[in-house]
Design a protein around this motif. Structure first.
Motif, mmCIF file in Angstrom:
data_model
loop_
_atom_site.group_PDB
_atom_site.id
_atom_site.type_symbol
_atom_site.label_atom_id
_atom_site.label_comp_id
_atom_site.label_asym_id
_atom_site.label_seq_id
_atom_site.Cartn_x
_atom_site.Cartn_y
_atom_site.Cartn_z
ATOM 1 N N ASP A 182 28.850 25.122 -9.773
ATOM 2 C CA ASP A 182 28.410 23.726 -9.685
ATOM 3 C C ASP A 182 28.211 23.165 -11.093
ATOM 4 O O ASP A 182 27.110 23.153 -11.628
ATOM 5 C CB ASP A 182 27.114 23.654 -8.880
ATOM 6 C CG ASP A 182 26.705 22.220 -8.570
ATOM 7 O OD1 ASP A 182 27.292 21.296 -9.155
ATOM 8 O OD2 ASP A 182 25.789 22.037 -7.748
ATOM 9 N N ASP A 213 29.924 11.965 -10.300
ATOM 10 C CA ASP A 213 29.329 12.960 -9.399
ATOM 11 C C ASP A 213 27.961 12.450 -8.957
ATOM 12 O O ASP A 213 26.964 12.598 -9.663
ATOM 13 C CB ASP A 213 29.189 14.315 -10.102
ATOM 14 C CG ASP A 213 28.654 15.394 -9.166
ATOM 15 O OD1 ASP A 213 28.317 15.079 -8.005
ATOM 16 O OD2 ASP A 213 28.558 16.564 -9.608
ATOM 17 N N SER A 215 26.600 13.457 -6.070
ATOM 18 C CA SER A 215 26.163 14.365 -5.017
ATOM 19 C C SER A 215 24.647 14.492 -5.059
ATOM 20 O O SER A 215 24.000 14.244 -6.087
ATOM 21 C CB SER A 215 26.796 15.747 -5.200
ATOM 22 O OG SER A 215 26.312 16.359 -6.389
ATOM 23 N N ARG A 217 22.799 17.080 -5.084
ATOM 24 C CA ARG A 217 22.316 18.081 -6.031
ATOM 25 C C ARG A 217 22.328 17.534 -7.461
ATOM 26 O O ARG A 217 21.364 17.675 -8.208
ATOM 27 C CB ARG A 217 23.171 19.357 -5.958
ATOM 28 C CG ARG A 217 22.844 20.239 -4.765
ATOM 29 C CD ARG A 217 23.704 21.495 -4.743
ATOM 30 N NE ARG A 217 23.659 22.229 -6.004
ATOM 31 C CZ ARG A 217 22.692 23.076 -6.358
ATOM 32 N NH1 ARG A 217 21.675 23.263 -5.537
ATOM 33 N NH2 ARG A 217 22.754 23.719 -7.499
ATOM 34 N N THR A 218 23.414 16.892 -7.847
ATOM 35 C CA THR A 218 23.502 16.386 -9.218
ATOM 36 C C THR A 218 22.501 15.264 -9.457
ATOM 37 O O THR A 218 21.804 15.248 -10.486
ATOM 38 C CB THR A 218 24.930 15.910 -9.519
ATOM 39 O OG1 THR A 218 25.813 17.028 -9.460
ATOM 40 C CG2 THR A 218 25.022 15.296 -10.905
ATOM 41 N N ASP A 246 22.196 9.411 -2.134
ATOM 42 C CA ASP A 246 21.834 9.244 -0.732
ATOM 43 C C ASP A 246 20.319 9.299 -0.578
ATOM 44 O O ASP A 246 19.575 9.272 -1.562
ATOM 45 C CB ASP A 246 22.534 10.299 0.129
ATOM 46 C CG ASP A 246 22.131 11.728 -0.230
ATOM 47 O OD1 ASP A 246 21.162 11.907 -1.000
ATOM 48 O OD2 ASP A 246 22.780 12.668 0.263
#
Length: 260
Positions: A182, A213, A215, A217-218, A246
Motif C-alpha cells: 500500500d 488516491d 481511498s 486508508r490513504t 468517504d
C-alpha cells in the motif's frame, strides 16, 4: 539460522547468558546494559563475512545500526543503494503484502539509535543512512517505521529530499510500475511526518496525493496532517479531505480536528 552460527550467541543470548527467542530483546536490552559493547566486534565480523548466512548478516546490521555504530549505518546506506541486490533481500517477508520487510526493520534502527549518536560521534552517519532509506521510499516497503524516524530532529536535514520521493511515488500510483504494498498510505505517513517542520509543504504534498488516491486508508493517514497542524492551511486541508473521502475518511478527519 545455521547450526553453530555466532549469531546465536550474539543476538539470541542475553547478557546474562540466557537464550531468547527474539533478537530485538537483546538489541533493546543493550540500551541499559553496557556489556553489549563486547559484542560489537564479533557482529562486525559477521556483517563483513560474505560466507555467512544472509539473515545473520542482516541481524548483525540491525544490531550495529541500532547501537549507532558507523559500520551498521554504512551497511544500511549500501543496502539502500542497491535494494534489490542486497544479499539479505527477502530474508524477512511481510505477511500481508508478501514483500520484502528488511528495509522496514532497517528504518527502525534509525530512531532506536538516535540518542546514542552524540556520544559515538555518528549522527552524520545516521542521517546519511536515513537519507538513503528515504530515497527509496517510493519503491520499497517501510510500513510506518520510516515515517516514525522522521521526527522534528531528524527530518530537517533530509527534508529537501521528501518532495521528490513523494512525487515520484505519486507517479507510480498513476503511471506505474506500482508496488504490491500500500504505497498510498506509506506516502501519506511520510507527508504527515513533515507537518511539524513544514506544515505548508505537508499540505501541498497531501493535496497532490489525495488527488490520485482518495481511498479511505490513504485519506485516514493524511488526516494526521490535520491533527498535527497548527495553522489555517491544515484546517483548509481538512475540508478538502472530507470532500474527496468517504464517510470513514470524514470521521477520521473530524477526529483529527478534535485533536488540534
Amino acid at each position: 539460522m545455521p547450526v553453530g552460527s555466532p549469531i546465536r550467541e550474539l543476538l539470541f543470548t542475553d547478557f546474562d547468558g540466557k537464550p531468547v527467542e527474539d533478537p530485538d530483546d537483546v538489541i533493546t536490552e543493550a540500551f541499559d546494559d553496557p556489556r553489549y559493547t563486547a559484542r560489537i566486534e564479533p557482529l562486525r565480523a559477521v556483517l563483513g563475512d560474505e560466507s555467512a548466512d544472509p539473515y545473520d548478516r542482516f541481524l548483525a546490521c540491525c544490531a550495529l545500526a541500532s547501537w549507532a555504530e558507523r559500520d551498521g549505518y554504512a551497511a544500511v546506506a549500501a543496502a539502500a543503494a542497491k535494494p534489490d541486490q542486497v544479499v539479505w533481500h527477502g530474508a524477512l517477508t511481510d505477511h500481508r503484502y508478501s514483500v520484502d520487510e528488511t528495509f522496514a526493520h532497517l528504518a527502525g534502527t534509525m530512531y532506536l539509535s538516535e540518542d546514542l549518536t552524540e556520544a559515538k560521534g555518528t549522527e552524520a552517519d545516521r542521517l546519511a543512512a536515513l537519507r538513503a532509506l528515504l530515497a527509496i521510499a517510493d519503491e520499497q516497503y517501510f510500513d510506518w517505521r520510516l515515517a516514525f524516524a522522521l521526527n522534528a530532529k531528524s527530518l530537517p536535514p533530509v527534508l529537501d529530499l521528501l518532495p521528490e520521493v513523494v512525487r515520484r511515488g505519486i507517479r507510480r500510483l498513476t503511471d506505474g510500475p506500482r508496488p504490491s504494498f500500500d504505497l498510498g498510505t506509506q506516502l501519506a505517513d511520510l507527508i504527515a511526518a513533515a507537518t511539524v517542520v513544514d506544515e505548508s509543504l505537508a499540505v501541498e504534498l497531501g493535496m497532490e496525493l489525495a488527488r490520485v488516491d482518495a481511498s479511505v486508508r490513504t485519506t485516514t493517514h493524511l488526516a494526521a496532517v490535520v491533527a498535527r497542524g497548527k495553522t489555517q492551511v491544515s484546517a483548509t486541508f481538512a475540508e478538502y479531505l472530507k470532500s474527496v473521502g468517504d464517510a470513514g475518511a470524514g470521521e477520521a478527519v473530524d477526529e483529527a480536528i478534535s485533536e488540534r
